[in-house]
Design an enzyme around this catalytic site. Sequence first.
Site, PDB file in Angstrom:
ATOM      1  N   LYS A  14      -2.901  11.945  -2.844  1.00 36.18           N
ATOM      2  CA  LYS A  14      -1.860  12.026  -1.473  1.00 36.18           C
ATOM      3  C   LYS A  14      -0.598  12.114  -2.980  1.00 36.18           C
ATOM      4  O   LYS A  14      -0.175  12.520  -1.863  1.00 36.18           O
ATOM      5  CB  LYS A  14      -1.752  10.687  -1.701  1.00 36.18           C
ATOM      6  CG  LYS A  14      -3.336  11.007  -0.523  1.00 36.18           C
ATOM      7  CD  LYS A  14      -2.703   9.443   0.584  1.00 36.18           C
ATOM      8  CE  LYS A  14      -4.187   9.050   0.696  1.00 36.18           C
ATOM      9  NZ  LYS A  14      -4.623   9.693   2.611  1.00 36.18           N
ATOM     10  N   ASP A  21       1.044  -0.831   0.118  1.00 33.02           N
ATOM     11  CA  ASP A  21       0.168  -0.063  -0.362  1.00 33.02           C
ATOM     12  C   ASP A  21       0.870   1.741   0.081  1.00 33.02           C
ATOM     13  O   ASP A  21       1.762   1.695   0.785  1.00 33.02           O
ATOM     14  CB  ASP A  21      -0.994   0.129   1.058  1.00 33.02           C
ATOM     15  CG  ASP A  21      -1.537   1.647   1.620  1.00 33.02           C
ATOM     16  OD1 ASP A  21      -1.316   2.348   0.697  1.00 33.02           O
ATOM     17  OD2 ASP A  21      -2.540   1.077   2.154  1.00 33.02           O
ATOM     18  N   CYS A  46      -7.840   6.530  10.624  1.00 37.73           N
ATOM     19  CA  CYS A  46      -8.418   5.119   9.943  1.00 37.73           C
ATOM     20  C   CYS A  46      -7.453   3.655  10.169  1.00 37.73           C
ATOM     21  O   CYS A  46      -7.553   3.710   8.693  1.00 37.73           O
ATOM     22  CB  CYS A  46      -8.657   5.662   7.994  1.00 37.73           C
ATOM     23  SG  CYS A  46     -10.174   6.485   7.833  1.00 37.73           S
TER      24      CYS A  46
HETATM   25  N1  PLP Z   1      -3.288   3.206   2.901  1.00 34.02           N
HETATM   26  C1  PLP Z   1      -2.971   4.526   3.525  1.00 34.02           C
HETATM   27  C2  PLP Z   1      -1.928   4.644   4.625  1.00 34.02           C
HETATM   28  C3  PLP Z   1      -3.677   5.990   3.419  1.00 34.02           C
HETATM   29  O1  PLP Z   1      -3.226   7.248   4.538  1.00 34.02           O
HETATM   30  C4  PLP Z   1      -5.005   5.736   2.866  1.00 34.02           C
HETATM   31  C5  PLP Z   1      -5.841   7.913   2.642  1.00 34.02           C
HETATM   32  O2  PLP Z   1      -5.235   7.892   3.595  1.00 34.02           O
HETATM   33  C6  PLP Z   1      -5.338   5.287   2.380  1.00 34.02           C
HETATM   34  C7  PLP Z   1      -4.631   3.170   1.938  1.00 34.02           C
HETATM   35  C8  PLP Z   1      -6.613   5.420   1.081  1.00 34.02           C
HETATM   36  O3  PLP Z   1      -6.055   6.273   0.320  1.00 34.02           O
HETATM   37  P1  PLP Z   1      -7.718   6.800  -0.637  1.00 34.02           P
HETATM   38  O4  PLP Z   1      -9.056   7.367   0.673  1.00 34.02           O
HETATM   39  O5  PLP Z   1      -7.015   8.232  -1.891  1.00 34.02           O
HETATM   40  O6  PLP Z   1      -8.026   5.702  -1.460  1.00 34.02           O
END
Ligand code: PLP
Length: 405
Positions: free
Chosen positions: A225, A199, A363
């Site tokens: 991001k 990820d 989250c």
């Molecule tokens: N994975 C990580 C480590 C994140 O920080 C985030 C979002 O903050 C995500 C996944 C999910 O990203 P998105 O909401 O752009 O799909």
Amino acid sequence: MKNIAEIRADFPILNTKVYGKPLVYFDNGATTQKPQCVIDTMNEVYTTYNANIHRGVHAISDRASEEYEKAREKVRSFINADKREEIVFTSGTTASINAVAFSFGERFIKKGDEIIISNLEHHANIVPWQMMCDRKGAKLKIIPVNDNGEIIPEEYHKILSAKTRLVAVTQVSNALGTILPVNEIIEAAHAMNIPVLIDGAQGIQHGVTDVEKLDCDFYAFSGHKIYGPTGIGVLYGKEKWLTDMPPYQGGGDMVENVTFEKTTYNELPFKFEAGTMNFPGAIGLGTALDYVLSIGRENIAAREQELLEYAATRLAGIKGLKIYGNSPAKISTISFLLNNIHQYDTGMVLDKLGIAVRTGTHCAQPVMDRFGIDGTVRASMCFYNTKEEINILGTGIEKVISMFS
Ligand code: PLP
């Protein structure tokens, strides 16, 4: 490299005032701001060649299709993937991980199999695997984390087994900023023929990511991001996996031939791009990647490390401030709590001073549980931030403490 004034001039939003004070934007982990060139690209698409891709025979549809495919090539080159067939556009990291969890799960997971993730994961790299485990009767195994917020490699080696079918870990913890030893994680999994998904939502924007060198099997990231538009993301997958995996959504563009008796699927990467794709977003992402390359990824990483050191020193002097995530391998993110002061109170007072930080679980509830807290205040910095802004944050935190003591 451009100087900081020139860099900041590229981002119009940084001139914004909130409550009459200059915006200090320290919420880059949640989303990054957009340089003018990205805004201009989006504007250009919608004002000069907005037309659905891969379908029209007319000029502006051809132009849109061509620019969309050019953007795919930019992504391929940016992460050093071998082939354009390995680059699938999605709506973001969440969509990319869900695509793998569903499609890889359908094809390769059966009852009793195990998937390994870490205690540092964002919900986007937890819940899709739980859903897949529920569907397939598989089990989730968790790599634990030490008091510094680092994964414990020995524990990883203990749970890696003949039952493991996939390892899915984050490159960087969004909640604590820890950089994970993904090279070692991948190497150990590959020694047992186990594929690895990374990820990259918090990794791609802070340095050079080379998927060939990493040798990961899947890599997911979000455009928003990395200074690109929202609603566009990328799933990189090795061709051998993507070829064997079934499509996870059916619809237009992902098909070769459709009859009521039998449908055959399009070639890679289109097999995984059902329906009208976010082509303006993809094209905007291409411009964002060009912008990042024009600043230089090594330059970005060096400047961010300088900001991290400065912030750590400035905040270390504040009595009652505790930092969560103390690994020496960290991106420019500081997660903290102030003695007995709820993170929302801190966030709200800082907001009134023009400082945008994130508060809550980010989250990543399981890692908050690991530390026995229900959230933190997170200041996530990037290369357009300044030491003056860090000083404003430091003074703001001191004000919060004096208000609540
Ligand atoms: N994975 C990580 C480590 C994140 O920080 C985030 C979002 O903050 C995500 C996944 C999910 O990203 P998105 O909401 O752009 O799909």
